[in-house]
Design a protein around this motif. Structure first.
Motif, PDB file in Angstrom:
ATOM      1  N   SER A 129      49.126  42.111  48.580  1.00  0.00           N
ATOM      2  CA  SER A 129      48.229  41.437  47.642  1.00  0.00           C
ATOM      3  C   SER A 129      47.245  42.448  47.087  1.00  0.00           C
ATOM      4  N   LEU A 130      46.969  42.319  45.822  1.00  0.00           N
ATOM      5  CA  LEU A 130      45.971  43.192  45.218  1.00  0.00           C
ATOM      6  C   LEU A 130      44.581  42.638  45.494  1.00  0.00           C
ATOM      7  N   PHE A 131      43.593  43.500  45.370  1.00  0.00           N
ATOM      8  CA  PHE A 131      42.198  43.118  45.583  1.00  0.00           C
ATOM      9  C   PHE A 131      41.837  42.031  44.564  1.00  0.00           C
ATOM     10  N   SER A 132      41.425  40.870  45.056  1.00  0.00           N
ATOM     11  CA  SER A 132      41.266  39.718  44.163  1.00  0.00           C
ATOM     12  C   SER A 132      39.844  39.587  43.635  1.00  0.00           C
ATOM     13  N   ALA A 133      39.682  38.696  42.664  1.00  0.00           N
ATOM     14  CA  ALA A 133      38.331  38.417  42.147  1.00  0.00           C
ATOM     15  C   ALA A 133      37.457  37.885  43.276  1.00  0.00           C
ATOM     16  N   ARG A 134      38.022  37.019  44.125  1.00  0.00           N
ATOM     17  CA  ARG A 134      37.232  36.482  45.244  1.00  0.00           C
ATOM     18  C   ARG A 134      36.877  37.577  46.237  1.00  0.00           C
ATOM     19  N   ASN A 135      37.786  38.542  46.467  1.00  0.00           N
ATOM     20  CA  ASN A 135      37.451  39.683  47.326  1.00  0.00           C
ATOM     21  C   ASN A 135      36.244  40.429  46.760  1.00  0.00           C
ATOM     22  N   ALA A 136      36.269  40.657  45.449  1.00  0.00           N
ATOM     23  CA  ALA A 136      35.180  41.422  44.818  1.00  0.00           C
ATOM     24  C   ALA A 136      33.866  40.643  44.886  1.00  0.00           C
ATOM     25  N   ILE A 137      33.952  39.315  44.681  1.00  0.00           N
ATOM     26  CA  ILE A 137      32.725  38.497  44.757  1.00  0.00           C
ATOM     27  C   ILE A 137      32.196  38.478  46.193  1.00  0.00           C
ATOM     28  N   GLU A 138      33.106  38.482  47.157  1.00  0.00           N
ATOM     29  CA  GLU A 138      32.658  38.511  48.559  1.00  0.00           C
ATOM     30  C   GLU A 138      31.900  39.807  48.863  1.00  0.00           C
ATOM     31  N   VAL A 139      32.432  40.928  48.374  1.00  0.00           N
ATOM     32  CA  VAL A 139      31.731  42.207  48.561  1.00  0.00           C
ATOM     33  C   VAL A 139      30.347  42.139  47.913  1.00  0.00           C
ATOM     34  N   ALA A 140      30.289  41.538  46.720  1.00  0.00           N
ATOM     35  CA  ALA A 140      29.019  41.507  45.969  1.00  0.00           C
ATOM     36  C   ALA A 140      27.999  40.533  46.557  1.00  0.00           C
ATOM     37  N   THR A 141      28.429  39.640  47.453  1.00  0.00           N
ATOM     38  CA  THR A 141      27.506  38.621  47.993  1.00  0.00           C
ATOM     39  C   THR A 141      27.331  38.799  49.506  1.00  0.00           C
ATOM     40  N   ARG A 142      28.273  38.265  50.276  1.00  0.00           N
ATOM     41  CA  ARG A 142      28.191  38.393  51.751  1.00  0.00           C
ATOM     42  C   ARG A 142      28.176  39.858  52.186  1.00  0.00           C
ATOM     43  N   GLY A 143      29.028  40.653  51.514  1.00  0.00           N
ATOM     44  CA  GLY A 143      29.111  42.074  51.877  1.00  0.00           C
ATOM     45  C   GLY A 143      27.768  42.770  51.691  1.00  0.00           C
ATOM     46  N   GLY A 144      27.155  42.525  50.549  1.00  0.00           N
ATOM     47  CA  GLY A 144      25.858  43.149  50.268  1.00  0.00           C
ATOM     48  C   GLY A 144      24.806  42.738  51.280  1.00  0.00           C
ATOM     49  N   ALA A 145      24.810  41.453  51.645  1.00  0.00           N
ATOM     50  CA  ALA A 145      23.827  40.973  52.627  1.00  0.00           C
ATOM     51  C   ALA A 145      24.003  41.709  53.954  1.00  0.00           C
ATOM     52  N   MET A 182      27.578  41.870  37.485  1.00  0.00           N
ATOM     53  CA  MET A 182      28.826  41.105  37.378  1.00  0.00           C
ATOM     54  C   MET A 182      29.940  42.034  36.854  1.00  0.00           C
ATOM     55  N   ALA A 183      29.591  42.881  35.898  1.00  0.00           N
ATOM     56  CA  ALA A 183      30.574  43.831  35.365  1.00  0.00           C
ATOM     57  C   ALA A 183      30.999  44.823  36.458  1.00  0.00           C
ATOM     58  N   GLU A 184      30.060  45.161  37.335  1.00  0.00           N
ATOM     59  CA  GLU A 184      30.387  46.099  38.413  1.00  0.00           C
ATOM     60  C   GLU A 184      31.398  45.476  39.382  1.00  0.00           C
ATOM     61  N   ALA A 185      31.267  44.181  39.611  1.00  0.00           N
ATOM     62  CA  ALA A 185      32.230  43.493  40.489  1.00  0.00           C
ATOM     63  C   ALA A 185      33.628  43.555  39.862  1.00  0.00           C
ATOM     64  N   ARG A 186      33.664  43.425  38.542  1.00  0.00           N
ATOM     65  CA  ARG A 186      34.970  43.530  37.862  1.00  0.00           C
ATOM     66  C   ARG A 186      35.545  44.938  38.025  1.00  0.00           C
ATOM     67  N   GLN A 187      34.669  45.947  37.869  1.00  0.00           N
ATOM     68  CA  GLN A 187      35.126  47.335  38.045  1.00  0.00           C
ATOM     69  C   GLN A 187      35.666  47.546  39.459  1.00  0.00           C
ATOM     70  N   ALA A 188      34.987  46.968  40.453  1.00  0.00           N
ATOM     71  CA  ALA A 188      35.440  47.123  41.848  1.00  0.00           C
ATOM     72  C   ALA A 188      36.837  46.529  42.016  1.00  0.00           C
ATOM     73  N   MET A 189      37.042  45.362  41.393  1.00  0.00           N
ATOM     74  CA  MET A 189      38.352  44.713  41.492  1.00  0.00           C
ATOM     75  C   MET A 189      39.428  45.590  40.841  1.00  0.00           C
ATOM     76  N   LEU A 190      39.125  46.079  39.651  1.00  0.00           N
ATOM     77  CA  LEU A 190      40.143  46.856  38.912  1.00  0.00           C
ATOM     78  C   LEU A 190      40.403  48.206  39.576  1.00  0.00           C
ATOM     79  N   LEU A 191      39.336  48.859  40.045  1.00  0.00           N
ATOM     80  CA  LEU A 191      39.511  50.200  40.616  1.00  0.00           C
ATOM     81  C   LEU A 191      40.287  50.142  41.936  1.00  0.00           C
ATOM     82  N   ALA A 192      40.041  49.096  42.735  1.00  0.00           N
ATOM     83  CA  ALA A 192      40.803  48.954  43.987  1.00  0.00           C
ATOM     84  C   ALA A 192      42.289  48.774  43.674  1.00  0.00           C
ATOM     85  N   ARG A 193      42.572  48.069  42.588  1.00  0.00           N
ATOM     86  CA  ARG A 193      43.970  47.872  42.183  1.00  0.00           C
ATOM     87  C   ARG A 193      44.597  49.189  41.723  1.00  0.00           C
TER      88      ARG A 193
END
Ligand SMILES: [Zn+2]
Length: 463
Positions: free
Chosen positions: A361-377, A333-344
């Motif tokens: 638009s900046l990379f959003s929390a939902r964008n990061a969660i999408e990468v961590a879920t659907r993206g990973g799959a 979960m912390a890594e998803a936050r890092q992804a959001m912040l680093l993209a920004r």
């Protein structure tokens, strides 16, 4: 199979991550034999089931998928001599320590890494084990993981290009290519399950351009395609690697992968930081995936991966905590936050205007969660996980919103998960079975594991 039903009801906020990104207030899930049978408003679902959980006050979302890790590195976190080095020097410091590991160390570190992953929201974990010292086998990891209850994509890593042949690792940790290929075949035949709901898959994963030969890359690709398993390696992580590839092979890293038949829908690369526009097109056209590992890239000073460019081009992107010696955590979960912040941060460094009506638009929390879920799959080649939809695996997490960390952020509980300090989950279900219950791991004695793990880490550093 028994006909087992599970009802999750009264969820305050249910994030499905389905094709319409549906978010349902007062939602629920009805599950049969580990697969989702109904998703919707709690009031529209069956009201009885073999097991019922009331998740009022909670947010529920698909379990996160970790696409790159080295579990064994939990034994060598924050090693003083490797704290302030870049990748190549960090590796040279740690290789001799890792060479002392035994099968018990592999088992202990697997469970420690999976414990952290489970508590931080992960339901499917990919691991890349590329050293097998003192009789260690990938079987040690697979057996240890089966006790924790997460899905595992176990990558049979390998190193065959030792220092004496121009590689980076010492000769003592590399193996013969004949043995690597025989063992890879044995593991696929013994463990790989490609069916929906699979708990274990095998991946072939020569470690990196600077630790294996082109011949092993080609032979691994041939075998993976024969058995329909995925291919994985580190690629374009640092500028040192780019220089190495140009000098040794006459190609940049991506060109080298093309020359050894390592592009396609069945290939995903860790990091892919130093990539140009043409190479992004290659990934998009060929279907190669990327495991984005923001903490590790910052920790080792490797650079910032262009994930917004990847996503815009249609490249599959998943999230990875990377090895615990370069993070030094497995908190997904912390890594998803890092992804959001680093993209920004990257957007800001590239000069994107961060103010005004026409600012992107900046990379959003939902964008990061999408990468961590659907993206990973999609990166792992699975269509049965990554979202909460009818027919998919019942892999989901629940987090209690009534805590200090979220106070004042409940206008948007989904965004609060990453904008506020990342939390541990209260519940984690894999295939409809709870692996975390009320914040406690269901299948592990955590106190005992931590004690055993610290003893093993101490022994490795002292020997
Ligand atoms: Zn790695």
């Amino acid at each position: 199979m028994t006909n087992q039903t599970l009802l999750i009801k009264n969820i305050d906020f249910l994030l499905t991550m389905d094709g319409h990104h549906r978010e349902i207030q007062n939602g629920g899930l009805f599950i049969r034999n580990g697969f989702i049978e109904q998703v919707g408003f709690s009031s529209d679902l069956p009201q009885t089931a073999d097991e019922i959980f009331d998740f009022s006050g909670h947010v529920v979302l698909p379990g996160f998928i970790n696409t790159h890790h080295h579990f064994y590195q939990t034994l060598t976190r924050a090693v003083p001599a490797a704290q302030n080095s870049n990748l190549f020097n960090w590796l040279k410091t740690l290789y001799p320590i890792w060479a002392r590991m035994n099968p018990d160390d592999i088992r202990i570190s697997t469970q420690t890494a999976l414990a952290e992953l489970a508590l931080s929201g992960c339901t499917t974990a990919s691991d890349h084990l590329y050293l097998f010292p003192n009789g260690s086998l990938l079987d040690d990891e697979i057996n240890a993981a089966s006790e924790v209850g997460l899905r595992l994509h176990a990558s049979r890593g390998s190193m065959s290009l030792g220092e004496s042949n121009g590689g980076l690792p010492p000769d003592s940790v590399v193996d013969s290519e004949e043995h690597i290929l025989n063992d890879s075949q044995r593991l696929i035949q013994r463990y790989h399950d490609g069916t929906p709901g699979s708990m274990v898959q095998i991946v072939l994963a020569p470690c990196s351009p600077f630790s294996v030969t082109g011949e092993l890359m080609r032979e691994s690709a041939k075998m993976a395609r024969e058995y329909h398993v995925q291919l994985h390696t580190h690629l374009a992580e640092t500028q040192d690697e780019e220089v190495f590839c140009l000098q040794k092979f006459g190609y940049r890293p991506v060109g080298y992968m093309q020359s050894v038949d390592w592009v396609g829908n069945d290939v995903w690369f860790a990091h892919s930081v130093h990539i140009n526009t043409e190479e992004i097109k290659v990934f998009a056209n060929e279907g190669c995936g990327v495991a984005h590992c923001p903490s590790s890239n910052m920790r080792l000073g490797s650079g910032i991966a262009p994930i917004m460019d990847y996503l815009t081009a249609g490249v599959k992107v998943g999230l990875g905590v990377d090895g615990s010696a370069s993070n030094d955590s497995s908190h997904l979960m912390a890594e998803a936050r890092q992804a959001m912040l680093l993209a920004r941060l990257r957007a800001g460094l590239l000069g994107a205007s961060l103010s005004g009506d026409d600012s992107p638009s900046l990379f959003s929390a939902r964008n990061a969660i999408e990468v961590a879920t659907r993206g990973g799959a999609s990166v792992l080649g699975r269509n049965d996980i990554g979202s909460l939809e009818v027919g998919k695996c019942a892999d989901f997490i629940a987090i209690d919103l009534n805590r200090l960390d979220f106070a004042g952020a409940l206008h948007d509980p989904i965004a609060a998960l990453l904008f506020c300090h990342p939390q541990k989950v209260d519940w984690n279900f894999v295939h409809g079975k709870a692996v975390v219950k009320n914040g406690i791991l269901a299948n592990l004695d955590l106190d005992l594991l931590i004690r055993t793990h610290n003893l093993a880490a101490k022994r490795l550093l002292q020997s």
